[in-house]
Scaffold this motif. Sequence first.
Motif, short mmCIF file in Angstrom:
data_model
loop_
_atom_site.label_atom_id
_atom_site.label_comp_id
_atom_site.label_asym_id
_atom_site.label_seq_id
_atom_site.Cartn_x
_atom_site.Cartn_y
_atom_site.Cartn_z
N VAL A 1 0.69 -1.61 0.08
CA VAL A 1 -0.41 -0.18 -0.25
C VAL A 1 1.07 1.43 0.05
O VAL A 1 0.60 2.31 -0.72
CB VAL A 1 -1.01 0.16 1.37
CG1 VAL A 1 -1.86 1.10 1.44
CG2 VAL A 1 -2.22 -0.60 1.13
N TYR A 2 1.53 1.39 0.69
CA TYR A 2 2.90 2.10 0.87
C TYR A 2 3.40 2.31 -0.85
O TYR A 2 3.06 3.47 -0.74
CB TYR A 2 3.23 1.87 1.83
CG TYR A 2 4.95 3.05 1.96
CD1 TYR A 2 4.25 4.54 2.85
CD2 TYR A 2 6.03 3.52 1.58
CE1 TYR A 2 5.35 5.92 2.80
CE2 TYR A 2 6.95 4.37 1.34
CZ TYR A 2 6.32 5.80 2.05
OH TYR A 2 7.56 6.87 2.61
N ALA A 3 4.38 1.28 -1.16
CA ALA A 3 4.17 1.60 -2.56
C ALA A 3 3.47 2.55 -3.91
O ALA A 3 3.71 3.09 -4.62
CB ALA A 3 4.94 0.11 -2.75
N SER B 1 2.81 5.90 -2.62
CA SER B 1 4.74 6.91 -3.20
C SER B 1 4.03 7.18 -4.45
O SER B 1 4.80 8.26 -5.02
CB SER B 1 5.45 6.44 -2.35
OG SER B 1 5.74 4.89 -3.50
N GLN B 2 3.94 6.68 -5.31
CA GLN B 2 3.74 6.64 -6.90
C GLN B 2 2.14 7.17 -7.30
O GLN B 2 2.20 7.78 -8.72
CB GLN B 2 4.12 5.21 -7.75
CG GLN B 2 5.07 4.15 -7.32
CD GLN B 2 4.73 2.87 -7.66
OE1 GLN B 2 4.00 2.78 -8.54
NE2 GLN B 2 6.21 2.34 -7.84
N THR C 1 -4.56 9.24 -2.52
CA THR C 1 -4.04 7.97 -2.29
C THR C 1 -4.95 7.25 -1.52
O THR C 1 -5.83 8.00 -0.56
CB THR C 1 -2.81 8.84 -1.39
OG1 THR C 1 -3.17 10.50 -0.08
CG2 THR C 1 -1.61 9.34 -2.03
N ILE C 2 -4.99 6.71 -0.86
CA ILE C 2 -5.23 5.24 -0.04
C ILE C 2 -5.07 5.50 1.39
O ILE C 2 -6.17 5.59 2.24
CB ILE C 2 -4.98 3.76 0.01
CG1 ILE C 2 -5.19 3.45 -1.62
CG2 ILE C 2 -5.65 2.66 0.67
CD1 ILE C 2 -4.44 1.48 -1.65
N VAL C 3 -3.82 5.44 2.30
CA VAL C 3 -3.64 6.12 3.19
C VAL C 3 -3.53 7.27 3.31
O VAL C 3 -2.28 8.17 2.84
CB VAL C 3 -2.51 5.12 3.64
CG1 VAL C 3 -2.43 5.44 5.10
CG2 VAL C 3 -3.42 3.95 3.68
N ASN C 4 -3.56 8.25 5.17
CA ASN C 4 -3.42 9.37 4.80
C ASN C 4 -2.15 9.19 6.00
O ASN C 4 -1.29 9.13 6.84
CB ASN C 4 -4.46 10.41 5.62
CG ASN C 4 -3.38 12.37 6.16
OD1 ASN C 4 -2.35 12.14 5.04
ND2 ASN C 4 -4.57 12.60 6.53
N TRP C 5 0.27 9.29 5.13
CA TRP C 5 0.56 9.10 5.79
C TRP C 5 1.54 9.77 6.79
O TRP C 5 1.69 9.38 7.57
CB TRP C 5 1.64 9.14 4.76
CG TRP C 5 1.44 7.81 4.12
CD1 TRP C 5 0.58 6.96 2.58
CD2 TRP C 5 0.93 5.75 4.48
NE1 TRP C 5 0.46 6.32 1.78
CE2 TRP C 5 1.06 5.64 3.34
CE3 TRP C 5 1.56 5.31 5.42
CZ2 TRP C 5 0.50 3.87 3.21
CZ3 TRP C 5 1.52 3.83 5.53
CH2 TRP C 5 1.25 3.52 4.55
N ASP C 6 0.73 10.88 6.83
CA ASP C 6 1.37 12.21 7.95
C ASP C 6 -0.28 11.80 9.21
O ASP C 6 0.68 12.08 10.21
CB ASP C 6 0.94 13.74 7.54
CG ASP C 6 1.75 13.83 6.50
OD1 ASP C 6 2.58 13.53 5.82
OD2 ASP C 6 1.16 14.46 5.31
N VAL C 7 -0.79 11.52 9.21
CA VAL C 7 -1.55 10.67 10.25
C VAL C 7 -0.90 9.97 10.81
O VAL C 7 -1.34 9.74 12.29
CB VAL C 7 -3.11 11.35 9.10
CG1 VAL C 7 -4.32 10.61 11.06
CG2 VAL C 7 -3.86 12.54 9.84
N ALA C 8 -1.04 8.71 9.76
CA ALA C 8 -0.24 7.19 9.84
C ALA C 8 0.66 7.37 10.80
O ALA C 8 0.42 7.36 11.79
CB ALA C 8 -0.13 6.49 9.37
N ALA C 9 1.30 8.47 10.44
CA ALA C 9 2.76 9.13 11.53
C ALA C 9 3.12 9.66 12.84
O ALA C 9 4.05 9.24 12.87
CB ALA C 9 3.91 9.74 10.65
N THR C 10 1.45 10.37 12.65
CA THR C 10 1.29 11.05 13.64
C THR C 10 0.76 10.17 14.99
O THR C 10 1.77 10.23 16.55
CB THR C 10 0.39 12.57 13.69
OG1 THR C 10 0.93 13.01 12.89
CG2 THR C 10 -0.10 12.94 15.68
N ASP C 11 0.42 9.01 14.32
CA ASP C 11 -0.28 8.07 15.47
C ASP C 11 0.53 7.18 15.75
O ASP C 11 1.05 6.83 17.34
CB ASP C 11 -1.59 7.23 14.65
CG ASP C 11 -2.58 8.12 14.31
OD1 ASP C 11 -2.46 9.27 15.61
OD2 ASP C 11 -3.56 8.18 13.45
#
Length: 68
Positions: A18-20, A23-24, A40-50
Amino acid sequence: MRVFLGMILGALLLIAGVYAYDSQSTSTVANGQSASNSRTIVNWDVAATDWNALKQQAHSDWIRLSSK
């Protein structure tokens, strides 16, 4: 034991995939309304904060438990 190892490996491969994929693809924040078709599928900023909050909590709990 092999079943649990397989589950953990599968979850890690799913997250990596999912990350790959994310990121594309383009982001709506970076490219405005024209990128609405490939969000994008996931909000990676929110995931990183959590994730960082979880690590901090685990660290503080470990310090609290190990000091007893």
